[in-house]
Write a protein that holds these residues in place. Structure first.
Motif, mmCIF file in Angstrom:
data_model
loop_
_atom_site.group_PDB
_atom_site.id
_atom_site.type_symbol
_atom_site.label_atom_id
_atom_site.label_comp_id
_atom_site.label_asym_id
_atom_site.label_seq_id
_atom_site.Cartn_x
_atom_site.Cartn_y
_atom_site.Cartn_z
ATOM 1 N N GLY A 196 0.781 -1.220 0.000
ATOM 2 C CA GLY A 196 0.000 0.000 0.000
ATOM 3 C C GLY A 196 0.815 1.273 0.000
ATOM 4 N N ASP A 220 -2.551 -2.361 -4.540
ATOM 5 C CA ASP A 220 -2.555 -0.932 -4.207
ATOM 6 C C ASP A 220 -1.187 -0.426 -3.772
ATOM 7 O OD1 ASP A 220 -5.359 -0.817 -4.664
ATOM 8 O OD2 ASP A 220 -5.690 -1.690 -2.674
ATOM 9 N N THR A 221 -0.143 -0.930 -4.447
ATOM 10 C CA THR A 221 1.225 -0.542 -4.115
ATOM 11 C C THR A 221 1.883 0.058 -5.349
ATOM 12 O OG1 THR A 221 1.381 -2.315 -2.462
ATOM 13 C CG2 THR A 221 3.456 -1.356 -3.243
#
Length: 450
Positions: A196, A220-221
């Motif tokens: 993240g 989501d990185t």
């Protein structure tokens, strides 16, 4: 006569209990030469254990020294599958730990060497120097005398800086808590540091590629990849034509992730300044023409390679190449501007000898800043050096290097293993060896040898 008056009665001191250091111990044991292995970590293979989550490109058959294999098999050890691509953890558990156990108390852990000299002699004094034993000072206050020193301490604890000119980037030391060096355990112990969070990976070697692929598996990185070169062709490598299918797949997948936009690639990035930012850290590039560009990220992975630390040998007479930091005789054979891993010729004691008779830096440390090191090369180095210490100069100077030919690695094996345990990845030059490298382009901080 006391031992200190007759160095021949003293043991050979081996610094480092990694693959090359323990191979040196195996060759010393076979020649019935007394030795002591001094390992700074808490167990044998401590540096390898730090990247234990990484699977290497080369199968077991190229990762086991011949003398070590003979000693282990004589003790009832069963070798792993020759065709299996091991992780660092498997190398420690299935090879280094059993080998270290054979040597019992001749392997000392938590034994950090802080300095080496000659007993009663500083660097300046010459008369009688070669007859004086070496003295190794340890961080716990002990001193050990030795007839010869084989320094296989490696470079893992001395990574390169972020700065593109070889100098620490301005402000680099102020954000160390946000910087990890090569091969963090992104999908394991270090996952919480990355998931993240926008991560900037700096470097173009296989260590960088390994980290990029791991980061891409996190949801989501955001990932930014910065390199000095104008393109990433060296990292992408030979693809399907690579001698090692696992290594070729590594470059192909990174290329696909860049093409798809999952990884943002920034080229021509010369790290110059690092500073705290409200969103984490700002890294500014200044290229040779003075043009600047900046990247703001939450974490940085510095995959810029390693350099040797010769500070423990400051009182010894070393003849170091001014560019690489290897011996002068070895430098032209390993120069990354002219050689890839597969074009480095076999070499031994003659190329590793310093003016300080009896001191030899071996393994990746012997290569200085060159990233073209193969573990098999390190094994041949120590075989030659130990033969010379034993006085067997015919064996010492008969150096050969048995490297795999293009295509020896089975595509079916690589694909089958990937389905079972995941994509095989690898570490940059010096930690593990790999077979023939196809690319002969200069390194951009990482190693060509995976």
């Amino acid at each position: 006569m006391s031992a200190s008056a007759n160095p021949g009665n003293l043991p050979v001191a081996v610094i480092g209990a990694g693959p090359v250091g323990l191979a040196a111990a195996a060759h010393l044991a076979e020649r019935d030469i007394d030795f002591v292995v001094l390992e700074s970590g808490p167990k044998v293979g401590s540096s390898v254990a730090k990247w234990g989550h990484v699977r290497v490109f080369s199968p077991w058959r190229y990762n086991i020294d011949t003398a070590a294999r003979r000693l282990l098999e004589a003790d009832g050890w069963t070798a792993p599958d020759d065709d299996w691509l091991p992780t660092g953890a498997e190398i420690v558990e299935n090879y280094l730990a059993p080998l270290g156990k054979l040597f019992a108390d001749r392997v000392q852990v938590d034994a950090t060497v802080t300095a080496i000299s000659r007993l009663g002699y500083d660097k300046v004094r010459t008369d009688g120097r070669e007859r004086a034993p070496f003295v190794l000072r340890l961080s716990d206050g002990r001193e050990i005398q030795a007839r010869a020193v084989i320094d296989a301490s490696g470079t893992y604890t001395s990574p390169n800086v972020l700065g593109a000119s070889g100098l620490r980037a301005f402000g680099e030391e102020t954000v160390t808590e946000l910087i990890d060096h090569a091969l963090p355990d992104v999908l394991g112990d270090d996952r919480d540091h990355y998931e993240g969070r926008h991560t900037l990976v700096i470097g173009a070697g296989h260590s960088a590629a390994t980290t990029l692929l791991a980061l891409a598996q996190l949801d989501d990185t955001p990932i930014t990849w910065a390199i000095r070169a104008g393109n990433a062709n060296r990292t992408y490598g030979g693809g399907a034509a690579d001698a090692l299918p696992a290594r070729g797949a590594l470059g192909t997948r990174v290329h696909d992730l860049v093409t798809s936009g999952r990884i943002r690639l920034v080229t021509g990035f010369f790290t110059h300044r690092v500073s705290a930012h409200a969103d984490g850290v700002e890294v500014t590039s200044r290229d040779p023409l003075g043009d600047e560009q900046s990247i703001v990220a939450e974490r940085i992975v510095s995959a810029t390679g390693y350099r040797p630390d010769h500070s423990i040998a400051e009182e010894l007479r070393l003849d170091l190449d001014p560019i690489l930091g290897s011996t002068r005789a070895l430098a032209p054979l390993i120069d990354p501007n002219a050689h890839s891993c597969g074009t480095v010729p076999a070499h031994g004691v003659d190329e590793l000898t310093h003016p300080e008779a009896g001191y030899y830096a071996v393994g990746v440390k012997s290569y200085g800043r060159a990233p073209t090191f193969l573990m098999a090369t390190g094994y041949e180095q120590v075989r030659s050096v130990v033969a010379a210490i034993a006085g067997d100069w015919e064996a010492a100077r008969s150096v050969e290097l048995d490297l795999p030919e293009t295509g020896v690695c089975s595509s079916n094996l690589a694909e089958a293993q990937e389905q079972r345990v995941g994509l095989a990845t690898g570490v940059s030059g010096g930690l593990l060896g790999t077979p023939l490298a196809l690319a002969a382009t200069p390194s951009d901080g990482g190693g060509c040898c995976g």
